[in-house]
Design a protein around this motif. Structure first.
Motif, PDB file in Angstrom:
ATOM      1  N   ALA A 103       7.161   2.498  12.157  1.00  0.00           N
ATOM      2  CA  ALA A 103       8.487   2.912  11.698  1.00  0.00           C
ATOM      3  C   ALA A 103       8.918   2.111  10.470  1.00  0.00           C
ATOM      4  CB  ALA A 103       9.506   2.746  12.823  1.00  0.00           C
ATOM      5  N   GLU A 104       8.615   0.813  10.471  1.00  0.00           N
ATOM      6  CA  GLU A 104       8.975  -0.007   9.322  1.00  0.00           C
ATOM      7  C   GLU A 104       8.183   0.401   8.087  1.00  0.00           C
ATOM      8  OE1 GLU A 104      10.808  -2.830   6.916  1.00  0.00           O
ATOM      9  OE2 GLU A 104      11.381  -1.908   8.824  1.00  0.00           O
ATOM     10  N   ALA A 105       6.901   0.706   8.271  1.00  0.00           N
ATOM     11  CA  ALA A 105       6.094   1.167   7.139  1.00  0.00           C
ATOM     12  C   ALA A 105       6.672   2.444   6.550  1.00  0.00           C
ATOM     13  CB  ALA A 105       4.644   1.378   7.586  1.00  0.00           C
ATOM     14  N   ARG A 106       7.016   3.385   7.405  1.00  0.00           N
ATOM     15  CA  ARG A 106       7.566   4.653   6.919  1.00  0.00           C
ATOM     16  C   ARG A 106       8.939   4.452   6.276  1.00  0.00           C
ATOM     17  NH1 ARG A 106       7.012   9.334  11.320  1.00  0.00           N
ATOM     18  NH2 ARG A 106       7.461  10.610   9.466  1.00  0.00           N
ATOM     19  N   ARG A 107       9.722   3.512   6.815  1.00  0.00           N
ATOM     20  CA  ARG A 107      11.038   3.221   6.238  1.00  0.00           C
ATOM     21  C   ARG A 107      10.896   2.740   4.796  1.00  0.00           C
ATOM     22  NH1 ARG A 107      14.549  -0.608   5.114  1.00  0.00           N
ATOM     23  NH2 ARG A 107      13.104  -2.293   5.626  1.00  0.00           N
ATOM     24  N   VAL A 167       0.850  -1.190   0.000  1.00  0.00           N
ATOM     25  CA  VAL A 167       0.000   0.000   0.000  1.00  0.00           C
ATOM     26  C   VAL A 167       0.884   1.238   0.000  1.00  0.00           C
ATOM     27  CG1 VAL A 167      -1.866  -1.193   1.227  1.00  0.00           C
ATOM     28  CG2 VAL A 167      -0.161   0.105   2.528  1.00  0.00           C
ATOM     29  N   GLN A 168       0.339   2.365  -0.447  1.00  0.00           N
ATOM     30  CA  GLN A 168       1.100   3.622  -0.426  1.00  0.00           C
ATOM     31  C   GLN A 168       0.848   4.434   0.836  1.00  0.00           C
ATOM     32  OE1 GLN A 168      -0.723   2.722  -3.174  1.00  0.00           O
ATOM     33  NE2 GLN A 168       0.537   2.954  -5.000  1.00  0.00           N
ATOM     34  N   VAL A 206       0.525  10.806  -2.747  1.00  0.00           N
ATOM     35  CA  VAL A 206       0.947   9.908  -3.821  1.00  0.00           C
ATOM     36  C   VAL A 206       0.907  10.609  -5.175  1.00  0.00           C
ATOM     37  CG1 VAL A 206       0.406   7.760  -5.046  1.00  0.00           C
ATOM     38  CG2 VAL A 206       0.226   7.848  -2.550  1.00  0.00           C
ATOM     39  N   ARG A 207      -0.128  11.382  -5.413  1.00  0.00           N
ATOM     40  CA  ARG A 207      -0.316  11.966  -6.743  1.00  0.00           C
ATOM     41  C   ARG A 207       0.349  13.323  -6.931  1.00  0.00           C
ATOM     42  NH1 ARG A 207      -6.542   9.952  -6.599  1.00  0.00           N
ATOM     43  NH2 ARG A 207      -6.185   7.875  -7.477  1.00  0.00           N
ATOM     44  N   ASN A 208       0.467  14.086  -5.842  1.00  0.00           N
ATOM     45  CA  ASN A 208       0.983  15.447  -5.962  1.00  0.00           C
ATOM     46  C   ASN A 208       2.252  15.703  -5.162  1.00  0.00           C
ATOM     47  OD1 ASN A 208      -1.418  16.000  -7.432  1.00  0.00           O
ATOM     48  ND2 ASN A 208      -2.515  16.345  -5.501  1.00  0.00           N
ATOM     49  N   ILE A 252       5.988   4.274   2.973  1.00  0.00           N
ATOM     50  CA  ILE A 252       4.536   4.334   3.131  1.00  0.00           C
ATOM     51  C   ILE A 252       4.175   5.511   4.031  1.00  0.00           C
ATOM     52  CG2 ILE A 252       2.502   3.110   4.008  1.00  0.00           C
ATOM     53  CD1 ILE A 252       4.041   0.489   3.422  1.00  0.00           C
ATOM     54  N   LEU A 253       3.232   6.334   3.591  1.00  0.00           N
ATOM     55  CA  LEU A 253       2.754   7.432   4.422  1.00  0.00           C
ATOM     56  C   LEU A 253       1.860   6.858   5.520  1.00  0.00           C
ATOM     57  CD1 LEU A 253       2.644  10.667   4.446  1.00  0.00           C
ATOM     58  CD2 LEU A 253       0.329  10.350   3.556  1.00  0.00           C
ATOM     59  N   VAL A 254       2.107   7.225   6.773  1.00  0.00           N
ATOM     60  CA  VAL A 254       1.307   6.733   7.896  1.00  0.00           C
ATOM     61  C   VAL A 254       0.599   7.906   8.561  1.00  0.00           C
ATOM     62  CG1 VAL A 254       1.291   5.512  10.093  1.00  0.00           C
ATOM     63  CG2 VAL A 254       2.861   4.785   8.275  1.00  0.00           C
TER      64      VAL A 254
END
Length: 342
Positions: A123-127, A105-106, A304-306, A130-132
């Motif tokens: 933290a792993e997602a952001r690494r 996922v983004q 994601v888009r901008n 991925i925007l959280v």
């Protein structure tokens, strides 16, 4: 001390995939919505968003999930919605985040049950880019997530406390406090806000009984029954949310005490507003889960888009709902509440 999790493969977790519908047997999750490839007619870049709520049954999170599904569809994005099994199920939420990372996922929208226990997974997602975004509940520290869209829970508690104390007038307060989940930031902020608005401290003799409920109606009813076995000399009650207020009201009514006790709540669900209209609770403080979901989905799709990255805390609002207003506290009546409830 915070216990951080590293993302790892899990044994014994079965994933069920059918088209765009995704569920996990462990988490009892559901997903809705497809994805639009950048080569499609819309020309938009493909976006898939994960949503992780505390539970899938609490009306607040049901509303949030439906709103996120609608917002994702409007923004031509896909949504995968997962949840913990109960309020406080940190392990379930960690597993959900890990699953979403694996599905590439983004963005992840999450209502953290344990504001420190979830930090390793975030933290792993952001690494991994991925925007959280935290919804409803900020992480601890708040900057562990990229941004937060939530109720100011201290303010919500303060509004409830100030209102309940005003209703008591010159009567000496005799208070029951029904909290949420131990260690929960939301529970602590609402508790502390209520005490501030009510004008007492934790060690006040005005507090005749206190119990945790995990935000659950049945637990709240049992907890209130237990407190009433110790004393029935009570005239006010703090409830962390409307299911808890409902359980407490049921226990008080069975003892013929409901008319004597001023109950305050927080949520703003339609059932809760109807309970205010019926006189079960004196007031509830409305929060706005649809706003949280809308703004969270917009934040991810915009990033994601901008390339526009959100940051900081955004207060999604609180409104005191009561049919018996008191001087000095702005409020709306139940008719207004029923037009804006969820």
């Amino acid at each position: 001390m915070a216990h951080h999790h590293t993302v790892r493969p899990r044994q014994g977790t079965t994933l069920l995939l059918v088209g765009t519908l995704v569920g996990t047997l462990v988490l009892g999750a559901a997903a809705c919505g497809g994805t639009q490839d950048s080569s499609g007619a819309s020309g938009r870049r493909k976006v898939t968003i994960g949503l992780v709520t505390k539970t899938e049954t609490n009306p607040f999170f049901v509303t949030m999930r439906k709103a996120a599904e609608a917002a994702a569809k409007k923004n031509h994005a896909g949504l995968i919605a997962l949840s913990g099994r109960f309020d406080g199920d940190n392990e379930g939420q960690v597993a959900a985040v890990e699953s979403l990372i694996a599905r590439h996922v983004q963005g992840i929208l999450i209502t953290p049950s344990n504001t420190t226990g979830i930090l390793g997974a975030i933290a792993e997602a952001r690494r991994q880019g991925i925007l959280v975004v935290a919804l409803d509940t900020a992480t601890d520290p708040a900057n562990a997530a990229d941004a937060t869209y939530a109720t100011d829970n201290f303010k919500a508690g303060r509004l409830q406390g100030a209102y309940v104390r005003a209703v008591l007038g010159n009567r000496a307060p005799k208070l029951f406090m029904l909290d949420g989940t131990e260690g929960s930031t939301v529970s602590q902020f609402r508790h502390d806000g209520f005490l501030g608005g009510f004008g007492i401290k934790n060690d006040s003799p005005a507090i005749r009984g206190q119990a945790g409920t995990n935000g659950d109606r049945n637990r709240a009813q049992t907890a209130t029954e237990n407190l009433l076995q110790r004393t029935t000399d009570v005239n006010s009650l703090y409830a962390i949310n409307e299911p808890v207020a409902n359980g407490a009201y049921t226990a008080l009514a069975e003892r013929g005490l409901s008319r004597r006790v001023t109950i305050g709540a927080i949520d703003g669900g339609c059932d809760g507003v109807r309970d205010v209209r019926a006189g079960k609770y004196a007031a509830t403080v409305m929060q706005f889960p649809v706003r949280m979901a809308d703004q969270g989905v917009a934040a991810v799709t915009g990033f994601v888009r901008n390339g526009k990255k959100p940051s900081g805390f955004t207060d999604t609002g609180t409104t005191l709902i009561t049919d018996k207003p008191v001087r000095g506290l702005a409020s709306e009546n139940s008719a207004w509440g029923l037009r804006h409830c969820w």
